[in-house]
Design an enzyme around this catalytic site. Sequence first.
Site, PDB file in Angstrom:
ATOM      1  N   ASP A 120      -9.205   3.920   6.779  1.00 23.50           N
ATOM      2  CA  ASP A 120      -8.028   3.798   7.635  1.00 23.50           C
ATOM      3  C   ASP A 120      -8.313   4.593   8.904  1.00 23.50           C
ATOM      4  O   ASP A 120      -8.309   5.831   8.895  1.00 23.50           O
ATOM      5  CB  ASP A 120      -6.822   4.367   6.894  1.00 23.50           C
ATOM      6  CG  ASP A 120      -5.542   4.377   7.724  1.00 23.50           C
ATOM      7  OD1 ASP A 120      -5.621   4.279   8.961  1.00 23.50           O
ATOM      8  OD2 ASP A 120      -4.460   4.499   7.129  1.00 23.50           O
ATOM      9  N   ASP A 161       0.869  -1.175   0.000  1.00 26.38           N
ATOM     10  CA  ASP A 161       0.000   0.000   0.000  1.00 26.38           C
ATOM     11  C   ASP A 161       0.902   1.219   0.000  1.00 26.38           C
ATOM     12  O   ASP A 161       1.999   1.199   0.547  1.00 26.38           O
ATOM     13  CB  ASP A 161      -0.974  -0.001   1.180  1.00 26.38           C
ATOM     14  CG  ASP A 161      -0.300   0.029   2.530  1.00 26.38           C
ATOM     15  OD1 ASP A 161      -0.120   1.145   3.077  1.00 26.38           O
ATOM     16  OD2 ASP A 161       0.044  -1.036   3.051  1.00 26.38           O
ATOM     17  N   GLU A 165      -6.942   5.076  12.668  1.00 23.54           N
ATOM     18  CA  GLU A 165      -5.836   4.753  13.573  1.00 23.54           C
ATOM     19  C   GLU A 165      -5.530   5.864  14.564  1.00 23.54           C
ATOM     20  O   GLU A 165      -4.537   5.804  15.282  1.00 23.54           O
ATOM     21  CB  GLU A 165      -4.590   4.392  12.777  1.00 23.54           C
ATOM     22  CG  GLU A 165      -4.168   5.424  11.741  1.00 23.54           C
ATOM     23  CD  GLU A 165      -2.965   4.967  10.927  1.00 23.54           C
ATOM     24  OE1 GLU A 165      -1.860   5.046  11.477  1.00 23.54           O
ATOM     25  OE2 GLU A 165      -3.151   4.535   9.780  1.00 23.54           O
TER      26      GLU A 165
END
Length: 245
Positions: free
Chosen positions: A130, A40, A132
């Site tokens: 995503d 990625d 986080e």
Amino acid sequence: MTSTRRGRIRNVIRLAPLLLAGALAFAAPGAAGAQINGPDAASWQHPGGASIDWFAVRASGHEFAIVKATESLNYVNPYFVQDGIGMRAAGIARGAYHYADPTQSPEAQAAFFASTAAPVIAGGLPPVLDIEHSGGLPPAALIDWTRRYLNSVQALTGRQPIIYTYPNFWRTAMANTTEFSNYPLWIADYNGGAAPGPLPGGWRHWTFWQYTDSGRIPGVNAAIDLNYYGGGLGDIHVFGNPFGS
């Protein structure tokens, strides 16, 4: 040929379909020795504006890639379009992710991401969230933010999103909620082992496993995250057909 030998041959013939089925199962995506690999990438993988040679990435055995598209409400990866085109041309199964900013509207971020990443999402892997960092939100508020974002992206794209996260983040910032365990999981766990550690949030299986953030592969002039595909989305190669939709 004795009768005993003929009996042994008949037994081998009977067992042949079972042996073949076992071999196919062992070679399935995620099985040891048959891992499907892929990186990625974000702007960090373009030092000094250098391009990624996606044909070299594909030739080195990497069959999928997921690229950062957007962050918050005002950032678009400046290399997203060229990387998307390069992955498609190289026949790599391609995907796109949004880096969550929980301090801003989840619905607005979903719309921003969906409109920016539409060309990749249309014929590629499902959209990725995503998540986080918490943005200072307590678990209940962060869970609500996540729910609203995922619902919005799915309504806009018609596809169930993938969740990317870290085990410790999910267990703490998300209070290890099991509410999202029906979503495909992309887990980041750099444990140096052959598989991720115990999964958080009630997940029983992982779809992608990011096993390092310091990989080196042909075609990329910087360290890069590397991942395995663990199944769950079917044949990943259908998302890399350059002549498909």
